[in-house]
Design an enzyme around this catalytic site. Structure first.
Site, PDB file in Angstrom:
ATOM      1  N   CYS A   2      26.582  42.742  29.694  1.00  0.00           N
ATOM      2  CA  CYS A   2      26.338  43.449  30.940  1.00  0.00           C
ATOM      3  C   CYS A   2      27.386  44.556  31.055  1.00  0.00           C
ATOM      4  CB  CYS A   2      26.412  42.586  32.190  1.00  0.00           C
ATOM      5  SG  CYS A   2      25.237  41.249  32.218  1.00  0.00           S
ATOM      6  N   ARG A  27      25.969  46.940  25.772  1.00  0.00           N
ATOM      7  CA  ARG A  27      26.402  45.641  26.302  1.00  0.00           C
ATOM      8  C   ARG A  27      25.254  44.777  26.790  1.00  0.00           C
ATOM      9  NH1 ARG A  27      31.959  45.873  27.489  1.00  0.00           N
ATOM     10  NH2 ARG A  27      31.724  44.006  28.713  1.00  0.00           N
ATOM     11  N   TRP A  74      22.423  41.879  30.497  1.00  0.00           N
ATOM     12  CA  TRP A  74      22.055  40.949  29.429  1.00  0.00           C
ATOM     13  C   TRP A  74      21.929  39.607  30.144  1.00  0.00           C
ATOM     14  CZ3 TRP A  74      23.899  36.432  27.244  1.00  0.00           C
ATOM     15  CH2 TRP A  74      23.374  36.093  25.991  1.00  0.00           C
ATOM     16  N   ASN A 100      29.313  41.000  35.832  1.00  0.00           N
ATOM     17  CA  ASN A 100      29.237  40.654  34.414  1.00  0.00           C
ATOM     18  C   ASN A 100      29.960  39.332  34.259  1.00  0.00           C
ATOM     19  OD1 ASN A 100      29.550  40.506  31.619  1.00  0.00           O
ATOM     20  ND2 ASN A 100      31.243  41.958  31.588  1.00  0.00           N
ATOM     21  N   GLY A 101      29.283  38.307  33.753  1.00  0.00           N
ATOM     22  CA  GLY A 101      29.934  37.018  33.559  1.00  0.00           C
ATOM     23  C   GLY A 101      29.055  35.889  34.071  1.00  0.00           C
ATOM     24  N   GLU A 482      27.396  37.314   5.728  1.00  0.00           N
ATOM     25  CA  GLU A 482      27.323  38.547   6.510  1.00  0.00           C
ATOM     26  C   GLU A 482      26.015  39.296   6.222  1.00  0.00           C
ATOM     27  OE1 GLU A 482      28.555  39.784   8.969  1.00  0.00           O
ATOM     28  OE2 GLU A 482      28.203  41.931   8.863  1.00  0.00           O
ATOM     29  N   LYS A 486      23.125  40.250   8.966  1.00  0.00           N
ATOM     30  CA  LYS A 486      22.595  41.612   9.199  1.00  0.00           C
ATOM     31  C   LYS A 486      21.075  41.593   9.169  1.00  0.00           C
ATOM     32  CE  LYS A 486      25.222  43.056  10.579  1.00  0.00           C
ATOM     33  NZ  LYS A 486      26.537  42.605  10.814  1.00  0.00           N
ATOM     34  N   GLU A 489      19.459  39.608  12.207  1.00  0.00           N
ATOM     35  CA  GLU A 489      19.631  40.103  13.584  1.00  0.00           C
ATOM     36  C   GLU A 489      18.833  41.360  13.871  1.00  0.00           C
ATOM     37  OE1 GLU A 489      23.629  41.242  14.811  1.00  0.00           O
ATOM     38  OE2 GLU A 489      24.117  41.763  12.760  1.00  0.00           O
ATOM     39  N   HIS A 505      20.957  21.273  -3.445  1.00  0.00           N
ATOM     40  CA  HIS A 505      21.209  19.991  -2.785  1.00  0.00           C
ATOM     41  C   HIS A 505      20.375  19.848  -1.521  1.00  0.00           C
ATOM     42  CE1 HIS A 505      24.344  18.951  -5.616  1.00  0.00           C
ATOM     43  NE2 HIS A 505      24.829  20.182  -5.483  1.00  0.00           N
ATOM     44  N   LYS A 600      26.151  43.949  22.272  1.00  0.00           N
ATOM     45  CA  LYS A 600      27.245  44.208  21.334  1.00  0.00           C
ATOM     46  C   LYS A 600      28.531  43.495  21.718  1.00  0.00           C
ATOM     47  CE  LYS A 600      29.070  47.378  18.199  1.00  0.00           C
ATOM     48  NZ  LYS A 600      28.645  46.608  17.041  1.00  0.00           N
TER      49      LYS A 600
HETATM   50  C1  F6R Z   1      26.869  41.115  14.346  1.00  0.00           C
HETATM   51  C2  F6R Z   1      27.867  41.358  15.367  1.00  0.00           C
HETATM   52  C3  F6R Z   1      28.461  40.196  16.046  1.00  0.00           C
HETATM   53  C4  F6R Z   1      29.943  40.448  16.386  1.00  0.00           C
HETATM   54  C5  F6R Z   1      30.486  39.298  17.227  1.00  0.00           C
HETATM   55  C6  F6R Z   1      31.971  39.450  17.493  1.00  0.00           C
HETATM   56  O1  F6R Z   1      26.429  42.286  13.750  1.00  0.00           O
HETATM   57  O2  F6R Z   1      28.177  42.476  15.688  1.00  0.00           O
HETATM   58  O3  F6R Z   1      28.320  39.042  15.290  1.00  0.00           O
HETATM   59  O4  F6R Z   1      30.651  40.573  15.198  1.00  0.00           O
HETATM   60  O5  F6R Z   1      29.805  39.262  18.432  1.00  0.00           O
HETATM   61  O6  F6R Z   1      32.251  40.648  18.131  1.00  0.00           O
HETATM   62  P1  F6R Z   1      33.696  41.286  18.126  1.00  0.00           P
HETATM   63  O7  F6R Z   1      34.003  41.685  16.732  1.00  0.00           O
HETATM   64  O8  F6R Z   1      33.589  42.454  19.041  1.00  0.00           O
HETATM   65  O9  F6R Z   1      34.638  40.230  18.614  1.00  0.00           O
END
Ligand code: F6R
Length: 605
Positions: A2, A27, A74, A100-101, A482, A486, A489, A505, A600
């Site tokens: 948010c 956000r 969000w 936000n929260g 990772e 990617k 998501e 396994h 994000k």
């Molecule tokens: C995936 C992604 C998330 C962030 C995670 C931590 O592409 O961006 O998995 O890596 O939410 O965020 P930060 O790095 O901002 O603590």
């Protein structure tokens, strides 16, 4: 999650709010709203489901204001729709609140104080604004006293950043926070509040921090801060150097592609910043604090956790200090027996992740030393840790993190070399990091220059399947995690990163005809084993693909990447995987930068 923005003063508020919300859209983007007041008896509340563009389209020229608050959501409580969008407001339409929260005890507050109130929304936020109104109208409290009373009633485990307006004091924004980020912006003749500096950077570069459990009253020409127990606070503003144009998409269709491409220049920038003459330039106090450590604990979430996994072996190889990596949301509630002299390294692109911050709060309670490696100077994790190292990646806007991952690993390597040299460890002294990172910058560029080939591979292999696997051993496994994150998501292909030896396994049962299995092969010791594991899946119908270091490559490998030092291969092997995810999402016509259900900056636990 948010985003909050607010402004009061001598400027028209609507365009400032909309611009701020666009900068905050990363956000959360399931609904948005603004409340504005022209300080002349007229006010407007407009909310819309979906993106900020929907909200913008709903605002006509009659909507005018000199003060206002805005929000991009969000959803946590209640589905994303117009009613649940913020601002939430009191039944008599006097108070307007953006939040936000999460208010942990909102049901109890509702039960105890507001049984007779009809609630429009399903949000926890509406309880707060109705409660302020209740204390003002029923108990004749002034607005500030009522808000303070509500803030004291909110369970301290709750997280919130609030901006509230009272239509009877149209020039005033009431602001408070606990755990969730919020900053004050100071401009000429007007003042602001926002979830981050970037949301206000087009108006000002002068900011003031807010601490948890503070009430801030923002007026056009004055900002006052007091604690919840009414002690006045004085705080110096700080300035932030930020290039607002760095957030432009330029000719790119999506930020993610721009950010993947930028990785080579970020590597070069890091070399200039931290390794101008080859020896790492790192704060001596930080190194002195780390010299006392008998164990490094790396804490992160999502991609940052994965960057920690890649960093772990670099720290161990170059410093000789035992290093472990932990998911912050787990470590906060159940951690291993700690060593006698722990040192904590927080990895966080945003510097705002609530799960990571929860660990930092506990670390600070024990007075253990800590460092945050982040992309955002003065972010919460940066302010609250003892030391900060910046990753210099420039704003990362796409929700899927790319350049922050590689920049975090590079900074871990720089720090590990600096510490290893201080400990006179010969592996660190001999490690040619400057030339390796320059070499990697060129290598990344070579991969991104060949993106058309990767786009074709994505279209051929990844457009249709529901499932996919990335596999690898050792550090290649950490990259597989990772790479799979990617892909899942942004393209919604169910993908897993697996230790290649572990597949047989149990998980190999999931392999069907044409299931893509992508092997990452960069390590001499394990290359042959991963190839055998790939063949095992091929015998069961899998379509196998490979991302392979040049010196280990064979004729029918799919993507060949430049050779780099074995400790640093994640910096380069991840890049084709980022592009595969990007082109798979693009091919499906999805919004690459804003995947469903995500945000994000994850500021709830
Ligand atoms: C995936 C992604 C998330 C962030 C995670 C931590 O592409 O961006 O998995 O890596 O939410 O965020 P930060 O790095 O901002 O603590």
């Amino acid at each position: 999650m948010c985003g909050i923005i607010g402004v009061t003063g001598n400027k028209r508020s609507v365009s400032i709010l909309i611009n701020g919300l666009k900068r905050l859209e990363y956000r959360g983007y399931d609904s948005a709203g603004i409340y504005v007041n022209d300080m002349n008896g007229h006010d407007y509340l407009i909310k819309r489901k979906g993106r900020i563009s929907n909200l913008e389209a709903a605002i006509n020229d009659n909507v005018n204001g000199m003060s206002g608050i805005g929000h991009t959501r969000w959803a946590t409580h209640g589905e994303p729709n117009e009613v649940n969008a913020h601002p939430q407001y009191s039944a008599d339409e006097r108070f307007y609140l953006v939040h936000n929260g999460v208010i942990e005890n909102f049901k109890q507050l509702k039960q105890e104080y507001l049984q007779d109130v009809h609630f429009k929304s399903q949000t926890d936020t509406e309880v707060v604004v109705q409660l302020v109104d209740r204390f003002v109208t029923k108990y004749q409290m002034d607005t500030k006293t009522a808000l303070l009373k509500v803030l004291r009633l909110i369970n301290p485990d709750s997280s919130y950043a609030f901006a509230m307006m009272d239509r009877e004091q149209a020039d005033t924004i009431y602001v408070a926070k606990n755990k969730s980020p919020l900053l004050i912006g100071l401009a000429d003749g007007y003042n602001m509040v926002g979830s981050d500096a970037m949301s206000m950077i087009d108006e000002t570069n002068k900011f003031m921090e807010i601490d948890d459990h503070e009430l801030v009253i923002v007026k056009p020409d004055h900002v006052s801060i007091e604690s919840f127990d009414s002690n006045e606070k004085h705080r110096k503003p700080f300035t932030v150097d930020m290039d607002a144009s760095a957030t432009d998409k330029g000719p790119y269709p999506f930020y993610m592609l721009k950010e993947i491409d930028e990785q080579s220049s970020v590597m070069r920038k890091l070399v200039q910043h931290y390794l101008p003459d080859g020896d790492p330039v790192i704060d001596d106090d930080l190194l002195a604090a780390m010299m006392k450590a008998d164990h490094l604990y790396i804490i992160g979430a999502g991609t940052s956790y994965h960057a920690g996994l890649a960093g772990q072996r670099i720290f161990e190889a170059l410093t000789g200090i035992h290093t472990s990596v932990h998911i912050s949301s787990e470590f906060a509630y159940e951690h291993p027996l700690l060593s006698e002299h722990p040192f904590f390294i927080f990895l966080s692109q945003s510097g705002e992740t609530a799960d990571s911050r929860e660990v930092l709060v506990q670390v600070n309670k024990h007075k253990w030393p800590s460092l945050t490696i982040t992309n955002v100077d003065k972010s919460t994790l940066s302010r609250e840790a003892d030391y900060t190292l910046l990753i210099d990646a420039g704003p990362e806007i796409a929700v899927a993190s790319t350049k922050a991952y590689t920049a975090q690993i590079a900074v871990e390597a720089i720090l590990a070399k600096a510490l290893g040299q201080k400990k006179e460890i010969s592996a660190a002294e001999k490690f040619p990091l400057k030339s390796e990172l320059s070499n990697i910058a060129n290598g990344i560029q070579a991969i991104t220059d060949g993106k058309d080939k990767i786009a074709a591979i994505a279209a051929h292999y990844l457009a249709k399947p529901r499932n996919a696997f990335y596999i690898g051993r050792g550090v290649d496994w950490s990259v597989a995690l990772e790479a799979a994150l990617k892909l899942k998501e942004i393209s919604y292909v169910q993908s897993e990163g697996f230790a290649s030896g572990e597949l047989k396994h149990g998980t190999i049962a999931l392999i069907e005809n044409h299931t893509p299995v992508i092997g990452i092969i960069t390590q001499d010791r394990t290359a042959g084993l991963t190839r055998s594991n790939l063949e095992e899946t091929q015998s069961r119908g899998a379509a196998i693909l490979t991302i392979v270091s040049r010196h280990l490559s064979m004729d029918d490998d799919t993507i060949i990447i430049p050779d780099v030092n074995e400790l640093l291969t994640p910096l380069i092997s991840i890049v084709p995987a980022q592009l595969l995810a990007y082109y798979t999402s693009l091919g499906k016509g999805l919004d690459v930068d804003k995947p469903r259900n995500l945000a994000k900056s994850v500021t709830v636990q």
